[in-house]
Design a protein around this motif. Structure first.
Motif, PDB file in Angstrom:
ATOM      1  N   HIS A  98       4.601 -38.760 -10.691  1.00  3.84           N
ATOM      2  CA  HIS A  98       5.364 -38.894  -9.442  1.00  3.84           C
ATOM      3  C   HIS A  98       4.608 -39.618  -8.330  1.00  3.84           C
ATOM      4  CE1 HIS A  98       9.087 -36.692  -7.587  1.00  3.84           C
ATOM      5  NE2 HIS A  98       9.114 -37.982  -7.374  1.00  3.84           N
ATOM      6  N   TRP A 121      14.550 -35.932  -2.510  1.00  2.00           N
ATOM      7  CA  TRP A 121      13.432 -35.636  -3.412  1.00  2.00           C
ATOM      8  C   TRP A 121      13.820 -34.466  -4.307  1.00  2.00           C
ATOM      9  CZ3 TRP A 121       9.189 -38.771  -3.537  1.00  2.00           C
ATOM     10  CH2 TRP A 121       8.088 -38.345  -4.294  1.00  2.00           C
ATOM     11  N   ASP A 123      13.051 -32.207  -7.235  1.00  2.00           N
ATOM     12  CA  ASP A 123      11.745 -31.922  -7.824  1.00  2.00           C
ATOM     13  C   ASP A 123      11.500 -30.411  -7.768  1.00  2.00           C
ATOM     14  OD1 ASP A 123       9.018 -32.002  -8.534  1.00  2.00           O
ATOM     15  OD2 ASP A 123       8.517 -33.570  -7.094  1.00  2.00           O
ATOM     16  N   ASP A 127       5.330 -31.936  -3.392  1.00  2.00           N
ATOM     17  CA  ASP A 127       4.491 -33.148  -3.395  1.00  2.00           C
ATOM     18  C   ASP A 127       4.024 -33.504  -1.990  1.00  2.00           C
ATOM     19  OD1 ASP A 127       4.925 -33.105  -6.074  1.00  2.00           O
ATOM     20  OD2 ASP A 127       6.052 -34.970  -6.192  1.00  2.00           O
ATOM     21  N   ASP A 242      12.545 -36.128 -10.280  1.00  2.00           N
ATOM     22  CA  ASP A 242      11.493 -35.590 -11.147  1.00  2.00           C
ATOM     23  C   ASP A 242      12.188 -34.643 -12.122  1.00  2.00           C
ATOM     24  OD1 ASP A 242       9.417 -34.042 -12.279  1.00  2.00           O
ATOM     25  OD2 ASP A 242       8.150 -34.323 -10.505  1.00  2.00           O
TER      26      ASP A 242
HETATM   27 MN    MN Z   1       7.081 -34.446  -8.255  1.00  2.77          MN
END
Ligand code: MN
Length: 317
Positions: A98, A121, A123, A127, A242
Protein backbone atom coordinates in the motif's frame (compact mmCIF):
# COMPACT_ATOMS: atom_id res chain seq x y z
CA UNK A 1 -19.46 8.26 -19.26
CA UNK A 2 -16.69 6.46 -21.07
CA UNK A 3 -13.20 6.98 -19.78
CA UNK A 4 -9.75 6.67 -21.19
CA UNK A 5 -8.70 3.79 -18.95
CA UNK A 6 -5.01 3.04 -18.50
CA UNK A 7 -3.56 0.13 -16.52
CA UNK A 8 -0.62 0.67 -14.19
CA UNK A 9 1.31 -2.25 -12.71
CA UNK A 10 3.53 -1.28 -9.77
CA UNK A 11 4.92 -4.41 -8.10
CA UNK A 12 6.83 -2.77 -5.29
CA UNK A 13 6.64 -4.62 -1.98
CA UNK A 14 9.41 -2.64 -0.31
CA UNK A 15 6.96 -1.19 2.21
CA UNK A 16 5.50 -4.49 3.44
CA UNK A 17 6.61 -6.55 6.43
CA UNK A 18 5.91 -9.96 4.84
CA UNK A 19 7.09 -11.07 1.42
CA UNK A 20 4.95 -11.75 -1.63
CA UNK A 21 2.79 -8.68 -2.35
CA UNK A 22 4.85 -8.09 -5.49
CA UNK A 23 3.11 -11.18 -6.87
CA UNK A 24 -0.34 -9.68 -6.23
CA UNK A 25 -0.78 -8.00 -9.62
CA UNK A 26 0.25 -11.22 -11.40
CA UNK A 27 -2.10 -13.26 -9.22
CA UNK A 28 -4.95 -10.95 -10.29
CA UNK A 29 -3.89 -11.42 -13.94
CA UNK A 30 -4.04 -15.20 -13.44
CA UNK A 31 -7.53 -14.85 -11.98
CA UNK A 32 -8.62 -12.69 -14.94
CA UNK A 33 -7.23 -15.15 -17.48
CA UNK A 34 -8.87 -18.11 -15.74
CA UNK A 35 -12.07 -16.10 -15.99
CA UNK A 36 -11.55 -15.92 -19.78
CA UNK A 37 -11.04 -12.16 -19.57
CA UNK A 38 -8.69 -10.34 -21.92
CA UNK A 39 -8.84 -7.19 -19.81
CA UNK A 40 -5.09 -6.93 -19.30
CA UNK A 41 -4.55 -7.01 -23.06
CA UNK A 42 -7.33 -4.58 -23.83
CA UNK A 43 -5.86 -1.33 -22.51
CA UNK A 44 -2.57 0.53 -22.57
CA UNK A 45 -0.33 -0.67 -19.74
CA UNK A 46 2.47 1.14 -17.94
CA UNK A 47 4.62 -1.00 -15.67
CA UNK A 48 6.85 0.82 -13.20
CA UNK A 49 10.18 -0.83 -12.39
CA UNK A 50 10.26 -2.06 -8.83
CA UNK A 51 13.37 -2.14 -6.68
CA UNK A 52 12.43 -5.27 -4.75
CA UNK A 53 16.03 -6.54 -4.93
CA UNK A 54 16.69 -4.08 -2.10
CA UNK A 55 14.96 -6.67 0.10
CA UNK A 56 18.10 -8.78 -0.24
CA UNK A 57 20.18 -6.12 1.51
CA UNK A 58 20.10 -4.56 4.95
CA UNK A 59 18.34 -1.22 5.15
CA UNK A 60 20.01 1.70 6.92
CA UNK A 61 16.60 3.25 7.67
CA UNK A 62 15.08 1.29 10.60
CA UNK A 63 12.15 3.68 11.14
CA UNK A 64 11.24 3.68 7.44
CA UNK A 65 12.64 0.51 5.95
CA UNK A 66 13.92 0.79 2.37
CA UNK A 67 12.51 4.30 2.09
CA UNK A 68 15.33 5.11 -0.36
CA UNK A 69 14.03 2.57 -2.88
CA UNK A 70 10.42 3.41 -2.08
CA UNK A 71 11.10 7.06 -2.85
CA UNK A 72 12.68 6.17 -6.21
CA UNK A 73 9.77 3.90 -7.21
CA UNK A 74 7.07 6.33 -6.06
CA UNK A 75 8.74 9.35 -7.64
CA UNK A 76 8.79 7.65 -11.05
CA UNK A 77 5.29 6.24 -10.59
CA UNK A 78 4.00 9.72 -9.72
CA UNK A 79 5.54 11.20 -12.86
CA UNK A 80 4.10 8.48 -15.11
CA UNK A 81 0.65 8.70 -13.53
CA UNK A 82 0.70 12.47 -13.75
CA UNK A 83 1.49 12.29 -17.44
CA UNK A 84 -1.36 9.88 -18.21
CA UNK A 85 -3.85 11.85 -16.10
CA UNK A 86 -2.79 15.14 -17.73
CA UNK A 87 -3.73 13.61 -21.07
CA UNK A 88 -7.18 12.68 -19.78
CA UNK A 89 -6.38 9.12 -18.77
CA UNK A 90 -8.00 7.21 -15.90
CA UNK A 91 -5.44 5.07 -14.08
CA UNK A 92 -6.52 1.62 -12.88
CA UNK A 93 -3.56 0.77 -10.68
CA UNK A 94 -2.53 -2.72 -9.55
CA UNK A 95 0.16 -2.40 -6.93
CA UNK A 96 2.10 -4.57 -4.51
CA UNK A 97 2.02 -3.04 -1.06
CA UNK A 98 0.00 0.00 0.00
CA UNK A 99 2.98 2.39 0.24
CA UNK A 100 2.67 2.74 -3.55
CA UNK A 101 -0.59 4.65 -3.08
CA UNK A 102 1.37 7.69 -1.88
CA UNK A 103 3.04 7.81 -5.30
CA UNK A 104 -0.27 7.39 -7.10
CA UNK A 105 -1.90 10.20 -5.13
CA UNK A 106 1.16 12.38 -5.74
CA UNK A 107 0.82 11.82 -9.48
CA UNK A 108 -2.86 12.77 -9.43
CA UNK A 109 -2.10 15.97 -7.53
CA UNK A 110 0.81 16.81 -9.86
CA UNK A 111 -1.54 16.54 -12.84
CA UNK A 112 -4.13 18.78 -11.16
CA UNK A 113 -2.24 20.98 -8.65
CA UNK A 114 -5.05 23.48 -8.26
CA UNK A 115 -7.78 20.89 -7.77
CA UNK A 116 -8.85 19.61 -4.38
CA UNK A 117 -8.33 15.87 -4.13
CA UNK A 118 -10.44 13.63 -1.90
CA UNK A 119 -9.42 10.13 -0.85
CA UNK A 120 -11.60 7.11 -0.07
CA UNK A 121 -9.31 4.70 1.80
CA UNK A 122 -10.87 1.22 1.99
CA UNK A 123 -8.56 -0.73 4.26
CA UNK A 124 -8.30 -2.60 7.56
CA UNK A 125 -5.54 -0.17 8.51
CA UNK A 126 -5.35 3.60 8.83
CA UNK A 127 -1.88 3.74 7.27
CA UNK A 128 -1.35 6.90 9.32
CA UNK A 129 2.00 6.04 10.86
CA UNK A 130 5.14 8.11 10.35
CA UNK A 131 8.81 7.36 11.01
CA UNK A 132 8.23 9.11 14.35
CA UNK A 133 5.41 6.77 15.46
CA UNK A 134 5.83 3.45 13.64
CA UNK A 135 6.30 0.31 15.74
CA UNK A 136 7.51 -1.73 12.72
CA UNK A 137 9.29 0.65 10.36
CA UNK A 138 7.16 -0.68 7.49
CA UNK A 139 6.33 2.17 5.11
CA UNK A 140 3.08 0.51 3.91
CA UNK A 141 1.68 1.74 7.23
CA UNK A 142 2.47 5.36 6.32
CA UNK A 143 1.08 6.37 2.89
CA UNK A 144 -1.83 8.45 4.21
CA UNK A 145 0.55 10.46 6.39
CA UNK A 146 2.85 10.93 3.39
CA UNK A 147 0.14 12.66 1.35
CA UNK A 148 -1.14 14.62 4.35
CA UNK A 149 2.48 15.76 4.99
CA UNK A 150 1.81 14.66 8.56
CA UNK A 151 4.62 13.83 11.01
CA UNK A 152 2.34 13.33 14.04
CA UNK A 153 5.06 14.60 16.38
CA UNK A 154 2.38 14.90 19.08
CA UNK A 155 2.59 11.11 19.35
CA UNK A 156 6.31 10.71 18.71
CA UNK A 157 7.84 7.55 20.14
CA UNK A 158 10.85 6.99 17.82
CA UNK A 159 13.96 8.99 17.08
CA UNK A 160 14.39 8.39 13.35
CA UNK A 161 17.90 8.52 11.94
CA UNK A 162 18.88 11.61 9.94
CA UNK A 163 18.76 9.54 6.75
CA UNK A 164 15.23 8.32 7.49
CA UNK A 165 14.10 11.87 8.14
CA UNK A 166 15.70 13.14 4.96
CA UNK A 167 13.92 10.54 2.78
CA UNK A 168 10.65 11.06 4.65
CA UNK A 169 10.82 14.75 3.74
CA UNK A 170 11.52 13.81 0.10
CA UNK A 171 8.61 11.38 0.07
CA UNK A 172 6.17 13.98 1.39
CA UNK A 173 7.43 16.48 -1.17
CA UNK A 174 7.18 14.40 -4.36
CA UNK A 175 6.15 16.74 -7.16
CA UNK A 176 7.05 19.75 -5.00
CA UNK A 177 3.54 19.94 -3.53
CA UNK A 178 2.64 19.27 0.09
CA UNK A 179 0.26 18.42 1.46
CA UNK A 180 -1.43 16.67 -1.45
CA UNK A 181 -4.59 16.10 0.54
CA UNK A 182 -6.29 17.72 3.55
CA UNK A 183 -7.15 15.69 6.64
CA UNK A 184 -10.84 16.48 6.17
CA UNK A 185 -10.72 15.03 2.66
CA UNK A 186 -9.70 11.50 3.64
CA UNK A 187 -12.55 9.09 4.35
CA UNK A 188 -11.71 5.68 5.77
CA UNK A 189 -13.86 2.62 5.23
CA UNK A 190 -13.50 -0.64 7.20
CA UNK A 191 -10.46 0.52 9.22
CA UNK A 192 -10.38 -1.69 12.33
CA UNK A 193 -6.74 -2.39 13.18
CA UNK A 194 -4.97 0.77 14.30
CA UNK A 195 -2.40 1.82 16.87
CA UNK A 196 -2.71 4.62 19.39
CA UNK A 197 -0.76 7.28 17.45
CA UNK A 198 -3.11 6.69 14.50
CA UNK A 199 -6.21 6.82 16.72
CA UNK A 200 -5.05 10.06 18.26
CA UNK A 201 -4.30 11.60 14.88
CA UNK A 202 -7.72 10.59 13.55
CA UNK A 203 -9.40 12.01 16.65
CA UNK A 204 -7.38 15.25 16.54
CA UNK A 205 -8.52 15.93 12.98
CA UNK A 206 -11.93 14.28 13.29
CA UNK A 207 -11.16 12.03 10.37
CA UNK A 208 -14.17 9.87 9.50
CA UNK A 209 -13.93 6.09 9.52
CA UNK A 210 -16.94 4.10 8.33
CA UNK A 211 -16.51 1.00 10.44
CA UNK A 212 -17.94 -2.28 9.25
CA UNK A 213 -20.87 -2.12 11.70
CA UNK A 214 -21.85 1.34 10.45
CA UNK A 215 -21.64 0.21 6.82
CA UNK A 216 -23.87 -2.77 7.63
CA UNK A 217 -26.34 -0.72 9.64
CA UNK A 218 -26.72 2.08 7.10
CA UNK A 219 -26.18 0.07 3.95
CA UNK A 220 -23.53 0.72 1.32
CA UNK A 221 -25.68 3.11 -0.69
CA UNK A 222 -26.24 5.47 2.21
CA UNK A 223 -22.58 5.34 3.23
CA UNK A 224 -21.64 6.19 -0.34
CA UNK A 225 -24.03 9.16 -0.33
CA UNK A 226 -22.52 10.37 2.94
CA UNK A 227 -18.98 10.00 1.59
CA UNK A 228 -19.88 12.14 -1.42
CA UNK A 229 -21.43 14.67 0.88
CA UNK A 230 -18.28 14.83 3.02
CA UNK A 231 -16.15 15.20 -0.12
CA UNK A 232 -18.48 17.72 -1.65
CA UNK A 233 -15.79 20.41 -1.80
CA UNK A 234 -13.34 18.09 -3.55
CA UNK A 235 -13.00 18.26 -7.32
CA UNK A 236 -11.55 14.79 -7.70
CA UNK A 237 -11.74 11.53 -5.76
CA UNK A 238 -9.07 8.85 -5.57
CA UNK A 239 -10.12 5.38 -4.36
CA UNK A 240 -7.67 3.05 -2.62
CA UNK A 241 -8.83 -0.55 -2.24
CA UNK A 242 -6.67 -2.63 0.09
CA UNK A 243 -8.00 -6.19 -0.05
CA UNK A 244 -7.48 -6.57 3.70
CA UNK A 245 -10.53 -4.30 4.07
CA UNK A 246 -12.42 -7.54 3.46
CA UNK A 247 -12.97 -10.19 6.11
CA UNK A 248 -10.05 -12.64 6.01
CA UNK A 249 -12.21 -15.45 7.42
CA UNK A 250 -14.71 -14.97 4.61
CA UNK A 251 -12.24 -14.48 1.74
CA UNK A 252 -8.79 -15.83 2.65
CA UNK A 253 -5.54 -14.89 4.35
CA UNK A 254 -3.93 -14.03 1.00
CA UNK A 255 -2.80 -10.57 2.10
CA UNK A 256 0.11 -9.31 4.21
CA UNK A 257 -1.80 -8.26 7.31
CA UNK A 258 -5.18 -10.06 7.33
CA UNK A 259 -7.80 -8.86 9.82
CA UNK A 260 -11.05 -10.49 10.89
CA UNK A 261 -14.49 -8.94 10.85
CA UNK A 262 -14.07 -6.94 7.66
CA UNK A 263 -16.38 -6.16 4.80
CA UNK A 264 -17.97 -8.90 2.75
CA UNK A 265 -16.82 -8.99 -0.89
CA UNK A 266 -20.35 -8.05 -2.03
CA UNK A 267 -20.31 -4.91 0.14
CA UNK A 268 -16.92 -3.90 -1.21
CA UNK A 269 -18.09 -4.53 -4.75
CA UNK A 270 -21.17 -2.39 -4.32
CA UNK A 271 -19.15 0.51 -2.89
CA UNK A 272 -16.51 0.36 -5.63
CA UNK A 273 -19.19 0.15 -8.31
CA UNK A 274 -20.85 3.29 -6.98
CA UNK A 275 -17.52 5.12 -6.73
CA UNK A 276 -16.55 4.02 -10.25
CA UNK A 277 -19.81 5.50 -11.58
CA UNK A 278 -19.09 8.87 -9.98
CA UNK A 279 -17.63 11.40 -12.37
CA UNK A 280 -15.34 12.89 -9.71
CA UNK A 281 -13.53 9.58 -9.32
CA UNK A 282 -10.23 9.91 -11.17
CA UNK A 283 -8.32 6.74 -10.24
CA UNK A 284 -8.84 3.39 -8.52
CA UNK A 285 -5.96 1.41 -7.01
CA UNK A 286 -5.96 -2.21 -5.80
CA UNK A 287 -3.25 -3.33 -3.37
CA UNK A 288 -1.92 -5.97 -0.97
CA UNK A 289 -2.97 -9.21 -2.65
CA UNK A 290 -0.35 -11.74 -1.53
CA UNK A 291 -0.78 -15.17 -3.15
CA UNK A 292 2.15 -16.60 -1.13
CA UNK A 293 0.01 -16.38 1.99
CA UNK A 294 -3.23 -17.66 0.49
CA UNK A 295 -4.43 -20.85 2.17
CA UNK A 296 -7.19 -21.19 -0.46
CA UNK A 297 -4.90 -21.28 -3.54
CA UNK A 298 -5.63 -17.96 -5.31
CA UNK A 299 -8.86 -16.95 -3.58
CA UNK A 300 -7.90 -13.41 -2.60
CA UNK A 301 -6.82 -12.53 -6.14
CA UNK A 302 -9.94 -14.17 -7.58
CA UNK A 303 -12.11 -12.16 -5.20
CA UNK A 304 -10.23 -8.97 -6.04
CA UNK A 305 -10.59 -9.70 -9.74
CA UNK A 306 -14.33 -10.32 -9.40
CA UNK A 307 -14.66 -6.88 -7.78
CA UNK A 308 -12.37 -5.25 -10.38
CA UNK A 309 -14.32 -6.79 -13.25
CA UNK A 310 -17.45 -5.28 -11.86
CA UNK A 311 -16.13 -1.72 -11.34
CA UNK A 312 -14.27 -1.80 -14.66
CA UNK A 313 -17.64 -2.42 -16.32
CA UNK A 314 -18.97 0.69 -14.58
CA UNK A 315 -15.92 2.67 -15.75
CA UNK A 316 -16.52 1.56 -19.32
CA UNK A 317 -20.21 2.53 -19.29
MN1 MN B 1 -3.29 -0.36 3.63
Amino acid sequence: MSRDNHIFIIKSELGAGTRGASMGPDAIKVAARNDQSQFFGSLPVTEINDMNDLLDEDTPYPQAKRIDGIFDVLDIAAQEISEVVSQGGFPIVFSGDHSVAAGTISGLKMAHPSKRLGVVWIDAHGDLHTPYTTPSGNVHGMPVSVVLAEDNLECQRNQPTEGSKEYWEKLKNIGGIQPKVLHSDVIFVSVRDTEKPEDELMARHQMKNYQVAEVREKGVRRVYDEILDRLNDCDLIYVSFDVDSMDCDVVSHGTGTPVKDGLFPEETKELLNLLAKNEKTCCIEVVEVNPCLDEKTNKMAETAWDICKSFIKELEN
